[in-house]
Design an enzyme around this catalytic site. Structure first.
Site, PDB file in Angstrom:
ATOM      1  CB  ALA A 156      31.968  22.909   0.765  1.00 49.38           C
ATOM      2  CE  LYS A 157      24.491  22.946   6.534  1.00 48.25           C
ATOM      3  NZ  LYS A 157      23.447  22.518   5.606  1.00 48.25           N
ATOM      4  CB  ALA A 158      29.564  25.877  -0.157  1.00 51.46           C
TER       5      ALA A 158
END
Ligand code: PMP
Length: 288
Positions: A156-158
């Site tokens: 995830a680009k979290a």
């Protein structure tokens, strides 16, 4: 330069364009306390966002990976980005689309009752590391390791995944480096704090297999460019002791574009012809 909260322009917030300075959230937003936030970094070149739909799809996917559904479709996100660029009169810009759990009935770790909110902001942003494009960036070696996919949703680009990146980058900057290379939890070479990494050895390219970090859109684009040039690309696990044997190195990312690397810790690399060819080729590709 004024702070990012104190600028003229418009920000798209939950479906509407609002004045830049009015794009605010409450202190008790869940994201601020528990990192329930995902984002995209994109670049618009000559009025066209490079791989725009792929970024919008990744944003939705990142949301799902941290257990929320962003209440917009890809088409709606595309329209939001276009509207924000237009409202700010920008054709060459960095585009930040992001979504987070806002304030609501929940203030504990669980957040299902809090709304998922979304915003898009755009601004002019030049080279990630101006000098590095010519001389090669100087990278520190981070003491932090990219975590296992069993520890955190690594793809995830979290926001939560960036805590160790910020720490790594602070340590790097304190040593006069512009970024840091990170190993993964197994000790393999992984990536930089916001970009993927490539190495050249005897005319062939080696890049870490993205099994515990973001398989960047720029990374995928550059692999395609190398294949078009009939350059062999090895996506594999890379051991730290191999760093000594590589002759060239570069980073890829939306912000970094293709940034040559001159040094990682004690290892040196030349800004060689393949690095320059790929950097120039990428600059052309994003503008076509
Ligand atoms: N890894 C990390 C940790 C990043 O933040 C980024 C930038 N989004 C990348 C890799 C490269 O991804 P992309 O090429 O899609 O920008």
């Amino acid at each position: 330069m004024a702070g990012y909260d104190d600028r003229d322009g418009k920000i798209w917030l939950d479906g509407q364009l609002v004045e830049w300075r009015d794009a605010q959230v409450h202190e008790l937003s869940h994201a601020l306390h528990y990192a329930s936030s995902v984002f995209e970094g994109e670049r618009c070149y000559g009025g066209k966002i490079f791989k725009s739909r792929e970024h919008s799809e990744r944003l939705l996917q990142s949301g799902r990976l941290i257990d929320f559904e962003i209440p917009y479709t890809v088409d709606e996100i595309e329209a939001a980005k276009e509207a924000t660029l237009k409202a700010n009169g920008l054709t060459d810009a960095y585009v930040r689309a992001f979504a987070w759990r806002g304030a609501g009935e929940d203030m504990g770790v669980a957040s299902a009752r809090n709304p998922v909110r979304m915003a898009v902001a755009v601004w002019s942003w030049g080279n990630y590391d101006g000098d590095a494009k010519m001389k090669g960036a100087k990278l520190d070696v981070s003491k932090w390791k990219r975590p296992s996919p069993e520890t955190i949703p690594s793809h995830a680009k979290a926001a939560g995944l960036y805590m160790i990146c910020t720490l790594s980058k602070h340590a790097a900057e304190a040593k006069g480096c512009s970024d840091a290379m990170m190993f993964d939890y197994r000790g393999y070479v992984a990536e930089a704090t916001g970009a993927n990494i490539f190495f050249v050895k005897d005319g062939e390219v080696h890049t870490p297999k993205p099994d515990c970090f973001l398989n960047g859109l720029t990374r995928q684009t550059v692999i395609g460019m190398l294949e078009d040039r009939q350059v062999k690309v090895h996506e594999r696990h890379i051991m730290p002791e191999e760093l000594e044997s590589f002759q060239q190195c570069w980073l890829t990312g939306t912000a970094a574009e293709v940034t040559p690397v001159g040094q990682i810790g004690d290892y040196n690399f030349e800004v060689g012809s393949l690095t320059r060819d790929i950097a120039e080729g990428y600059e052309q590709l994003v503008r076509t």
